[in-house]
Write a protein that holds these residues in place. Structure first.
Motif, PDB file in Angstrom:
ATOM      1  N   THR A  55       0.843  -1.016   0.013  1.00 40.18           N
ATOM      2  CA  THR A  55       0.120  -0.031   0.152  1.00 40.18           C
ATOM      3  C   THR A  55       0.894   1.146   0.097  1.00 40.18           C
ATOM      4  O   THR A  55       2.124   1.033   0.232  1.00 40.18           O
ATOM      5  CB  THR A  55      -0.699   0.173   1.151  1.00 40.18           C
ATOM      6  OG1 THR A  55      -0.056   0.262   2.341  1.00 40.18           O
ATOM      7  CG2 THR A  55      -1.934  -1.223   1.369  1.00 40.18           C
ATOM      8  N   ASP A  56       0.181   2.264  -0.486  1.00 32.95           N
ATOM      9  CA  ASP A  56       1.031   3.552  -0.240  1.00 32.95           C
ATOM     10  C   ASP A  56       0.530   4.473   1.043  1.00 32.95           C
ATOM     11  O   ASP A  56       0.286   5.614   0.966  1.00 32.95           O
ATOM     12  CB  ASP A  56       1.148   4.381  -1.669  1.00 32.95           C
ATOM     13  CG  ASP A  56       1.518   5.811  -1.647  1.00 32.95           C
ATOM     14  OD1 ASP A  56       2.977   5.644  -0.955  1.00 32.95           O
ATOM     15  OD2 ASP A  56       1.543   6.707  -2.227  1.00 32.95           O
ATOM     16  N   TRP A  57       0.646   3.846   2.159  1.00 35.82           N
ATOM     17  CA  TRP A  57       0.449   4.351   3.383  1.00 35.82           C
ATOM     18  C   TRP A  57       0.908   3.748   4.484  1.00 35.82           C
ATOM     19  O   TRP A  57       1.338   2.586   4.264  1.00 35.82           O
ATOM     20  CB  TRP A  57      -1.221   4.576   3.620  1.00 35.82           C
ATOM     21  CG  TRP A  57      -2.074   3.316   3.897  1.00 35.82           C
ATOM     22  CD1 TRP A  57      -2.172   2.734   5.284  1.00 35.82           C
ATOM     23  CD2 TRP A  57      -2.773   2.712   3.003  1.00 35.82           C
ATOM     24  NE1 TRP A  57      -3.114   1.809   5.158  1.00 35.82           N
ATOM     25  CE2 TRP A  57      -3.556   1.853   3.611  1.00 35.82           C
ATOM     26  CE3 TRP A  57      -3.339   2.893   1.774  1.00 35.82           C
ATOM     27  CZ2 TRP A  57      -4.422   0.800   3.260  1.00 35.82           C
ATOM     28  CZ3 TRP A  57      -4.028   2.017   1.213  1.00 35.82           C
ATOM     29  CH2 TRP A  57      -4.730   0.999   1.750  1.00 35.82           C
TER      30      TRP A  57
ATOM     31  N   ASN B  84      -9.765   0.503  -5.213  1.00 41.28           N
ATOM     32  CA  ASN B  84      -9.067   1.385  -5.702  1.00 41.28           C
ATOM     33  C   ASN B  84      -7.826   1.024  -6.559  1.00 41.28           C
ATOM     34  O   ASN B  84      -7.153  -0.079  -6.144  1.00 41.28           O
ATOM     35  CB  ASN B  84      -8.233   2.462  -4.595  1.00 41.28           C
ATOM     36  CG  ASN B  84      -7.604   3.436  -4.972  1.00 41.28           C
ATOM     37  OD1 ASN B  84      -7.844   4.366  -5.321  1.00 41.28           O
ATOM     38  ND2 ASN B  84      -6.183   3.230  -5.101  1.00 41.28           N
ATOM     39  N   GLU B  85      -7.875   1.477  -7.792  1.00 40.47           N
ATOM     40  CA  GLU B  85      -6.897   1.038  -8.965  1.00 40.47           C
ATOM     41  C   GLU B  85      -6.645  -0.553  -8.718  1.00 40.47           C
ATOM     42  O   GLU B  85      -5.332  -0.794  -8.561  1.00 40.47           O
ATOM     43  CB  GLU B  85      -5.526   1.661  -8.570  1.00 40.47           C
ATOM     44  CG  GLU B  85      -5.765   3.438  -8.654  1.00 40.47           C
ATOM     45  CD  GLU B  85      -4.502   3.993  -8.595  1.00 40.47           C
ATOM     46  OE1 GLU B  85      -3.519   3.523  -8.032  1.00 40.47           O
ATOM     47  OE2 GLU B  85      -4.423   5.125  -8.798  1.00 40.47           O
ATOM     48  N   THR B  86      -7.657  -1.043  -9.032  1.00 41.39           N
ATOM     49  CA  THR B  86      -7.547  -2.748  -9.202  1.00 41.39           C
ATOM     50  C   THR B  86      -7.425  -3.281 -10.742  1.00 41.39           C
ATOM     51  O   THR B  86      -8.080  -2.538 -11.772  1.00 41.39           O
ATOM     52  CB  THR B  86      -8.741  -3.229  -8.631  1.00 41.39           C
ATOM     53  OG1 THR B  86      -9.929  -2.751  -9.101  1.00 41.39           O
ATOM     54  CG2 THR B  86      -8.813  -3.005  -7.036  1.00 41.39           C
TER      55      THR B  86
ATOM     56  N   TRP C 123       2.648  13.495 -13.795  1.00 47.50           N
ATOM     57  CA  TRP C 123       3.333  12.829 -12.978  1.00 47.50           C
ATOM     58  C   TRP C 123       4.092  11.580 -13.007  1.00 47.50           C
ATOM     59  O   TRP C 123       5.159  11.523 -13.612  1.00 47.50           O
ATOM     60  CB  TRP C 123       2.892  12.921 -11.491  1.00 47.50           C
ATOM     61  CG  TRP C 123       3.825  12.919 -10.238  1.00 47.50           C
ATOM     62  CD1 TRP C 123       3.837  11.500  -9.449  1.00 47.50           C
ATOM     63  CD2 TRP C 123       4.607  13.394  -9.775  1.00 47.50           C
ATOM     64  NE1 TRP C 123       4.594  11.777  -8.449  1.00 47.50           N
ATOM     65  CE2 TRP C 123       5.382  12.955  -8.589  1.00 47.50           C
ATOM     66  CE3 TRP C 123       4.919  14.966  -9.868  1.00 47.50           C
ATOM     67  CZ2 TRP C 123       6.438  13.556  -7.803  1.00 47.50           C
ATOM     68  CZ3 TRP C 123       6.159  15.498  -9.308  1.00 47.50           C
ATOM     69  CH2 TRP C 123       6.815  14.750  -8.069  1.00 47.50           C
ATOM     70  N   TYR C 124       3.144  10.784 -13.149  1.00 41.46           N
ATOM     71  CA  TYR C 124       3.950   9.106 -13.339  1.00 41.46           C
ATOM     72  C   TYR C 124       3.591   9.234 -14.984  1.00 41.46           C
ATOM     73  O   TYR C 124       4.158   8.124 -15.462  1.00 41.46           O
ATOM     74  CB  TYR C 124       2.693   8.151 -12.670  1.00 41.46           C
ATOM     75  CG  TYR C 124       3.002   7.956 -11.233  1.00 41.46           C
ATOM     76  CD1 TYR C 124       4.110   8.028 -10.706  1.00 41.46           C
ATOM     77  CD2 TYR C 124       1.883   8.228 -10.586  1.00 41.46           C
ATOM     78  CE1 TYR C 124       4.273   8.188  -9.253  1.00 41.46           C
ATOM     79  CE2 TYR C 124       1.862   8.348  -9.048  1.00 41.46           C
ATOM     80  CZ  TYR C 124       3.253   8.149  -8.316  1.00 41.46           C
ATOM     81  OH  TYR C 124       3.301   8.180  -6.869  1.00 41.46           O
ATOM     82  N   ASP C 125       3.025   9.962 -15.395  1.00 37.46           N
ATOM     83  CA  ASP C 125       2.330   9.862 -17.049  1.00 37.46           C
ATOM     84  C   ASP C 125       2.644  11.228 -17.595  1.00 37.46           C
ATOM     85  O   ASP C 125       2.285  12.181 -17.555  1.00 37.46           O
ATOM     86  CB  ASP C 125       1.009   9.720 -16.988  1.00 37.46           C
ATOM     87  CG  ASP C 125       0.586   9.720 -18.326  1.00 37.46           C
ATOM     88  OD1 ASP C 125       1.299   9.911 -19.189  1.00 37.46           O
ATOM     89  OD2 ASP C 125      -0.812   9.423 -18.542  1.00 37.46           O
TER      90      ASP C 125
ATOM     91  N   ARG D 132       4.605  13.336  -0.683  1.00 38.45           N
ATOM     92  CA  ARG D 132       4.647  14.964  -0.665  1.00 38.45           C
ATOM     93  C   ARG D 132       3.539  15.204  -1.633  1.00 38.45           C
ATOM     94  O   ARG D 132       3.673  16.612  -2.148  1.00 38.45           O
ATOM     95  CB  ARG D 132       5.971  15.270  -1.157  1.00 38.45           C
ATOM     96  CG  ARG D 132       6.959  14.955   0.046  1.00 38.45           C
ATOM     97  CD  ARG D 132       6.729  15.791   1.340  1.00 38.45           C
ATOM     98  NE  ARG D 132       7.722  15.485   2.379  1.00 38.45           N
ATOM     99  CZ  ARG D 132       7.670  15.734   3.704  1.00 38.45           C
ATOM    100  NH1 ARG D 132       6.433  16.156   3.849  1.00 38.45           N
ATOM    101  NH2 ARG D 132       8.696  15.241   4.392  1.00 38.45           N
ATOM    102  N   LYS D 133       2.487  14.763  -2.084  1.00 44.49           N
ATOM    103  CA  LYS D 133       1.472  15.246  -2.975  1.00 44.49           C
ATOM    104  C   LYS D 133       0.556  16.051  -2.282  1.00 44.49           C
ATOM    105  O   LYS D 133      -0.402  16.450  -2.624  1.00 44.49           O
ATOM    106  CB  LYS D 133       0.815  14.161  -3.736  1.00 44.49           C
ATOM    107  CG  LYS D 133       1.916  13.444  -4.504  1.00 44.49           C
ATOM    108  CD  LYS D 133       1.110  12.492  -5.478  1.00 44.49           C
ATOM    109  CE  LYS D 133       2.189  11.476  -6.453  1.00 44.49           C
ATOM    110  NZ  LYS D 133       2.620  10.381  -5.497  1.00 44.49           N
ATOM    111  N   GLY D 134       0.778  16.341  -0.795  1.00 49.31           N
ATOM    112  CA  GLY D 134      -0.136  17.133  -0.345  1.00 49.31           C
ATOM    113  C   GLY D 134      -0.400  18.442  -0.598  1.00 49.31           C
ATOM    114  O   GLY D 134       0.720  18.982  -1.026  1.00 49.31           O
TER     115      GLY D 134
END
Ligand code: GCB
Length: 623
Positions: A195-197, A429-431, A494-496, A585-587
């Motif tokens: 996960t990203d958390w 989410n994003e599956t 960003w990723y794209d 840091r996408k806040g």
């Protein structure tokens, strides 16, 4: 009415199903019930080898007929010099509950595994026939619970409440409540390994002892069936009574005072109609007091009444089109060095930060947040998206994984089904699209609709590009067919590619449904100056927001967005020194609340959106 009956029936079927499975986590509307708090300092033993759970042959102590005193849940102490006991809660260190362990002690920052918690308490004064329950707001991820050496049960899933009845099990004094909390990640878990958390472990939400009469209102649902007719339906599930138990429902400010009798399953149903209801909306979050009474029991609550539906590509709140000016949020409050949100105060702080942006909508990512925030959103008039942690690469093939996801869905819906603020349940989410995933999620979708068809269903999906045209983005996913809103995350810039790509991309979204962009964003280190073409600068993030918002405006059916994300948040996937230092840091602000340039860009955009005619319309107040 049909809705209610289906809901109740499926609820009852679930109850039956739960009764067969090991733990029985029935619905329990507990938030407003008076309770004795078991929060505060708990004694803890860190147990990476699960030494207090297994013997040296790796046999679990709690499966033994007579567990030895070396099992930590026996909460034993050496009685004399010759008595070998290798643990001692009385002398152990402490952790605060509610709270994650990672941010309470430096040594536990990266810890994933088991920690034993123990709290001693005296039973509250109880009258003859009263019942008692121990209620946990959440424990991440697996909790084994013991009272005075006896196992009460196990709960899996880190973000939803669970409880155990302890009637007849409490001693007047010195009760020992022991909980083994284990946050080790699992491939087949929900979420899975990746996960990203931050995987915050612990008794992250409140623990309470609730006393009820023998017969009490365990659960209820009230729902505005139609903003046109003002019809309201409701049911109450009474525990401890069979058929014929009288239940009284009152909403005094609406002049509602109805009585109904329970059926054989303990369910009393109400159908009523009022005029002059002020519907709940962001402009006017009107709440009504509600009381349910049966026998000696009385449950008080507050509810907002509203409808939410879609028509073609529009989302309608109380029959009027609405644009969702949103932001995504993790349940993290790091402003004081902490991790998980631990109080209503902190939740209020988060919503204040969000409201400063001019939002009317918050995506609670990526798991059910605490109940405080949902109730505050009711009060403040913020619409919510609530989701379960079916994230990225769940094991779609496993029935146990499915059951786990379904249980978390049920627990989320059960807890928050009376909150007007929650307008969307999100399943995933994003599956990655596959046959097994489609089946898993379509099964989950029908289950969600059975449990509650009064809200919109969605999942954060993904886009791909046309093979012929690399600048034609397509959102096509069999799951979209089953959803009320087509939501997707996208990271152009960003990723794209870089942000100028957003000027060129066109969209194909072939559904006659509202389109919601559930994530976009870019990383920025607050205070990092530089030009708008340099990654990690505030300028880059701000420019990405400008370009993305302009791009989204061109999407047919665009009904709103929840950019990623309000505040920087901890993630083990984000090690870049000097920039990330364990934070995504996408806040739009730092974890302590310092705003970045993009905050103002989004705020300006939302100010403009709020001026659009559909937003200015006065809320429909009466029929
Ligand atoms: C995503 C995920 C979110 C991540 C984010 C990112 O698509 O849904 O959980 O944190 O991207 O920052 O990469």
């Amino acid at each position: 009415m049909k809705t209610i009956i289906t809901t109740v029936l499926s609820g009852l079927m679930l109850l039956a199903g739960w009764a067969q499975a090991a733990p029985a986590f029935k619905p329990f509307q507990a938030y407003t019930r008076p309770a004795m708090s078991l929060n505060g300092e708990w004694k803890v033993i860190v147990d990476p080898y699960e030494n207090g759970f297994y013997n040296y042959r790796y046999e679990p102590f709690d499966q033994m007929e007579e567990p030895p005193r070396s099992a930590y849940f026996m909460d034993a102490k050496a009685k004399h010099g010759g008595d070998l006991i290798e643990y001692n809660f009385d002398e152990a260190q402490t952790l605060m509950v509610p709270g994650d362990w990672n941010t309470q002690k430096e040594k536990l920052y990266y810890y994933e595994g088991s920690i034993w918690y123990r709290q001693m308490f005296n039973a509250p004064k109880m009258e003859e026939g009263q019942r008692s329950f121990i209620y946990f707001g959440a424990a991440n991820y697996r909790a084994d619970v013991y009272l005075n050496g006896e196992k009460l049960g196990q709960h899996i899933g880190g973000f939803t409440p669970f409880h155990f009845e302890v009637t007849g099990k409490l001693k007047p004094q010195d009760n020992s409540l022991v909980v083994k909390v284990d946050n080790e990640r699992e491939k087949d878990g929900v979420p899975t390994l990746n996960t990203d958390w931050w995987n915050y472990g612990g008794l992250t939400r409140s623990v309470r002892l609730i006393v009820t009469p023998k017969v009490f209102v365990r659960d209820y649902k009230v729902e505005l069936e139609s903003h046109e007719t003002g019809e309201i339906s409701a049911y109450a599930l009474v525990d401890g009574a069979g058929a014929g138990q009288e239940v009284r429902l009152t909403l005094p400010q609406l002049g509602i005072d109805e009585t109904a009798k329970t059926d054989a399953e303990g369910v009393a149903r109400f159908q009523t109609k009022t005029v002059g209801t002020q519907f709940w909306s962001p402009q006017s979050p009107r709440m009504y007091q509600l009381t349910l009474r049966t026998g000696n029991d009385r449950l008080d609550d507050e509810v907002g009444l509203r409808t939410i539906e879609t028509r073609g590509k529009q989302v309608l709140l109380n029959g009027k089109p609405i644009f969702l000016r949103g932001i995504s949020l993790h349940e993290e409050y790091a402003a004081n060095g902490g991790g998980r949100v631990t109080s209503a105060e902190q939740a209020r702080h988060q919503l204040k930060w969000a409201s400063d942006l001019g939002v009317n909508f918050v995506r609670l990512a990526h798991y059910p947040h605490n109940e405080h925030i949902v109730r505050l959103a009711d009060q403040l008039g913020l619409m919510l998206w609530s989701e379960i942690p079916v994230y990225w690469t769940i094991n779609w093939e496993s029935e146990a994984t499915y059951q786990n996801a379904q249980a978390q869905l049920e627990e989320m819906i059960n807890r928050d089904k009376n909150r007007a603020s929650v307008i969307i349940w999100s399943l995933a989410n994003e599956t990655p699209v596959s046959e097994a995933r489609n089946q898993f999620l379509s099964r989950l979708a029908s289950h969600a609709r059975e449990l509650d068809d009064s809200r919109l269903l969605t999942a954060a999906m993904e886009k791909h590009y046309s093979e012929e045209d690399p600048e034609l983005a397509i959102v096509e996913d069999p799951l979209a067919e089953l959803m009320d809103i087509v939501s997707f995350n996208q990271y152009i810039g960003w990723y794209d590619g870089r942000h100028e790509k957003a000027d060129r991309v066109r969209w194909r979204i072939p559904y006659d449904k509202p389109v919601f962009i559930s994530e976009f964003g870019a990383g920025a280190k607050q205070g990092m100056q530089g030009d708008a073409n340099t990654l990690w600068t505030e300028a880059y993030q701000a420019e990405l927001y400008r370009k993305t918002l302009a791009m989204l405006e061109k999407i047919d059916g665009f009904v709103g967005t929840s950019p990623w994300i309000l505040a920087d948040f901890r993630s083990p996937r984000r090690p870049l020194p000097g920039i990330q230092d364990d934070f995504n840091r996408k806040g739009l602000m730092t974890e302590t609340g310092t705003r970045k340039a993009a905050f103002q860009v989004l705020k300006n955009y939302y100010r403009e959106k709020a001026q659009e005619p559909r937003e200015l319309e006065k809320p429909p107040e009466t029929q």
